[in-house]
Motif scaffolding. Structure first.
Motif, PDB file in Angstrom:
ATOM      1  N   LEU A 153       0.826  -1.199   0.000  1.00 48.64           N
ATOM      2  CA  LEU A 153       0.000   0.000   0.000  1.00 48.64           C
ATOM      3  C   LEU A 153       0.865   1.255   0.000  1.00 48.64           C
ATOM      4  N   LEU A 154       2.054   1.152   0.593  1.00 42.80           N
ATOM      5  CA  LEU A 154       2.946   2.300   0.646  1.00 42.80           C
ATOM      6  C   LEU A 154       3.861   2.348  -0.569  1.00 42.80           C
ATOM      7  N   GLU A 155       4.322   1.173  -1.025  1.00 39.28           N
ATOM      8  CA  GLU A 155       5.257   1.134  -2.145  1.00 39.28           C
ATOM      9  C   GLU A 155       4.618   1.610  -3.443  1.00 39.28           C
ATOM     10  N   THR A 156       3.382   1.230  -3.679  1.00 42.73           N
ATOM     11  CA  THR A 156       2.723   1.543  -4.941  1.00 42.73           C
ATOM     12  C   THR A 156       1.433   2.299  -4.677  1.00 42.73           C
ATOM     13  N   PRO A 157       1.373   3.573  -4.997  1.00 35.92           N
ATOM     14  CA  PRO A 157       0.122   4.311  -4.829  1.00 35.92           C
ATOM     15  C   PRO A 157      -1.006   3.677  -5.644  1.00 35.92           C
ATOM     16  N   VAL A 158      -2.166   3.606  -5.051  1.00 31.91           N
ATOM     17  CA  VAL A 158      -3.334   3.033  -5.720  1.00 31.91           C
ATOM     18  C   VAL A 158      -4.116   4.174  -6.353  1.00 31.91           C
ATOM     19  N   GLN A 159      -4.310   4.103  -7.656  1.00 30.90           N
ATOM     20  CA  GLN A 159      -4.905   5.235  -8.361  1.00 30.90           C
ATOM     21  C   GLN A 159      -6.416   5.311  -8.164  1.00 30.90           C
TER      22      GLN A 159
END
Length: 581
Positions: A153-159
């Motif tokens: 959840l922190l490594e890859t922002p969820v669009q």
């Protein structure tokens, strides 16, 4: 937060929870039995009275509350360690969310990987807002998130996220491919949450009133006199929520210090534990209510058989006892109302009225637009197939989540104003009020649409040309808009009972309702609409036994909100007299 792993509860903990559920049922069911007689008496007394609210002209829609089935691909954060994985999600018409590995599994009729009723969830579409919620869920002393295990959840922002948060269950972290899909899913999920949450208040079953009145009295006996959202959901879900609130302080004190993770990983472990406890409690509550079902059915039959022949004498006796009790408490009660209620009542009235009036304005606007579309289509085209499609679309307006969102948004906007009732009254049932206003908007829209279609069917004939038919529709539309009430309040009232305690409470409530009626009349000013609470239907939907099936049984549903936060009564009143009726 996806696939459910094995339970983190050991055998000792599971046994302890079963014992706590058994204790809850042992203490609650006698209260439930005691309210069944009051509920049957109330239902029979309603049958003897007017069947329609005074001045009400709209037909009652026969279509039951539902959500449109919604399905499509999403991604779900699941696994250990968690990863975003593609799934195919289906929201059923009863407000249950299912998901499959692939679309083909759904189309082939395979069992879903998992499913969950949406009761009690909240939809968040902001990743930052969800992360703040996790940070506040169970903060540790370090406040340091840098030592956590990698968190996708922190490594890859969820669009385009869709976070489903629940106070006692695991969170569902979903993501859509586009903003349009996110919006469509958000509206659909919110509809499912509201449908599942209000299943009890919509039922007209006799056991309904008994169940939620019993919940209210059970909690009052334990010092909870405030109002909250504990009664959202099915019967088993309500009992589960009541026990979870009791267990939560102990769970926090005994479990949180032992969690080895920090930060958001710690919050996830906490929700995993809560989910296991919730599942165990729900299973026990469901089993207990199922076991009670045969006894309840027999008791309802016996009560119907014994009360109906003597209902007039019972109501007369009730009135005599109520008169004596009212004379006993009238002085202190009037003094209490004058000092504690009269100054606050205008504020409460305006807060509630502003929400309903704003929603009703939108309902009228949408209804007018829909009727205008039908008239314009008749004037432009004589295509029968096209007309049938337009009529079907018009009839589906109350169940169109995107269309009705404009109404529902008005209630959501009022959340801040409704929250102002917390401090002076200890009222924490804001979500129940929002759902109630949204249900009312949908009910009024459904009733108006049903009335329009029936009147149109009466006035339109094959002998009319398109212009004549359009003129008739316009006349029908004007009549429906005229009948749409300017205000329709729905406030739950407690059930009368032939016990001193029940009649005493009803007397106090009746005096307070007189004050509320007076304030409503003043607030509505020159309106000619009758708005007394006696004129308002308590059961707007014709459920016909088709409510969402509860986890334990069908039909144990009502409208009276439960109570939650412990607050002091407004002022002391004398105890009910001990004289014999």
């Amino acid at each position: 937060m996806g696939g459910r792993p094995s339970s983190p509860l050991d055998k000792r903990q599971q046994k302890q929870l079963r014992g706590q559920v058994d204790t809850l049922l042992r203490n609650f069911l006698p209260c439930y039995r005691g309210q069944l007689a009051a509920s049957v008496l109330w239902q029979i007394s309603q049958e003897l009275g007017p069947q329609e609210p005074a001045g009400c002209q709209l037909l009652h829609s026969k279509k039951l509350p539902r959500v449109r089935e919604h399905r499509g691909p999403l991604t779900l954060l699941q696994g250990h360690p968690p990863q975003w994985q593609p799934i195919f999600c289906v929201l059923r018409g009863d407000g249950r969310l299912e998901w499959f590995s692939h679309r083909e599994e759904y189309e082939n009729g395979d069992h879903p990987l998992e499913s969950t009723p949406l009761t009690g969830y909240t939809v968040l579409t902001s990743q930052s807002e969800y992360l703040r919620l996790l940070d506040a869920l169970c903060p540790d002393s370090s406040g340091d998130h840098t030592q956590e295990e990698p968190d996708l959840l922190l490594e890859t922002p969820v669009q385009f996220p869709l976070f489903l948060q629940h106070p006692f269950r695991r969170h569902l972290c979903l993501s859509a491919a586009t903003g349009k899909m996110q919006q469509a899913w958000s509206l659909a999920l919110q509809g499912g949450i509201r449908l599942r949450g209000t299943v009890l208040r919509r039922s007209q079953a006799p056991a309904a009133r008994a169940f939620l009145d019993a919940i209210r009295l059970y909690r009052q006996q334990r010092g909870h006199f405030g109002d909250d959202d504990a009664t959202l959901g099915s019967d088993a879900e309500v009992l589960t929520a009541v026990l979870m609130r009791q267990l939560l302080p102990e769970l926090r004190s005994q479990t949180l210090p032992g969690l080895r993770e920090s930060g958001r990983a710690r919050a996830w472990s906490w929700t995993k534990l809560l989910d296991a406890v919730h599942a165990a409690v729900l299973a026990g509550a469901s089993a207990g209510l199922r076991a009670f079902q045969p006894e309840k059915d027999e008791l309802l039959v016996a009560l119907e058989r014994t009360i109906r022949p003597d209902v007039e004498q019972m109501l007369q006796l009730q009135a005599r006892v109520a008169g004596r009790l009212q004379a006993e408490v009238q002085g202190p009660l009037e003094s209490c109302l004058h000092r504690k209620v009269d100054m606050q009542l205008p504020r409460v009235t305006q807060t509630l009225l502003s929400t309903l009036e704003a929603e009703l304005t939108v309902v009228q606007t949408l209804l007018t637009q829909g009727m205008d579309r039908l008239s314009r289509h008749l004037r432009r085209s004589s295509s029968g197939a096209r007309l049938r499609k337009e009529v079907y679309s018009f009839g589906e307006m109350p169940w169109d989540p995107e269309l009705m969102q404009t109404c529902y948004h008005e209630a959501e906007q009022s959340r801040g104003r409704l929250g102002q009732l917390t401090a002076p009254f200890g009222f924490f049932g804001t979500q129940s009020l929002v759902f109630g206003a949204q249900d009312l908007a949908q009910q009024l829209m459904a009733d108006a649409v049903a009335t329009f279609l029936q009147l149109a069917d009466q006035y339109l004939t094959t002998a009319l040309d398109c212009d004549q038919a359009a003129q008739q529709l316009e006349k029908v539309g004007g009549r429906v808009l005229k009948e749409l009430p300017e205000f329709e309040g729905v406030l739950a009232m407690g059930s009368p009972a032939l016990t001193i305690e029940g009649i005493y409470e009803d007397v106090v409530r009746g005096v307070l309702l007189q004050r509320i009626n007076q304030e409503l009349k003043k607030a509505l000013g020159a309106s000619n609409v009758s708005c007394t609470l006696d004129d308002c239907s308590e059961a707007p939907w014709d459920q016909a036994g088709a409510d969402v099936v509860t986890e334990a049984q069908r039909g144990t549903c009502s409208k009276q909100p439960g109570s939650g936060t412990k607050v002091q009564p407004l002022c002391p009143l004398p105890p009910p007299g001990t004289f014999q009726s």
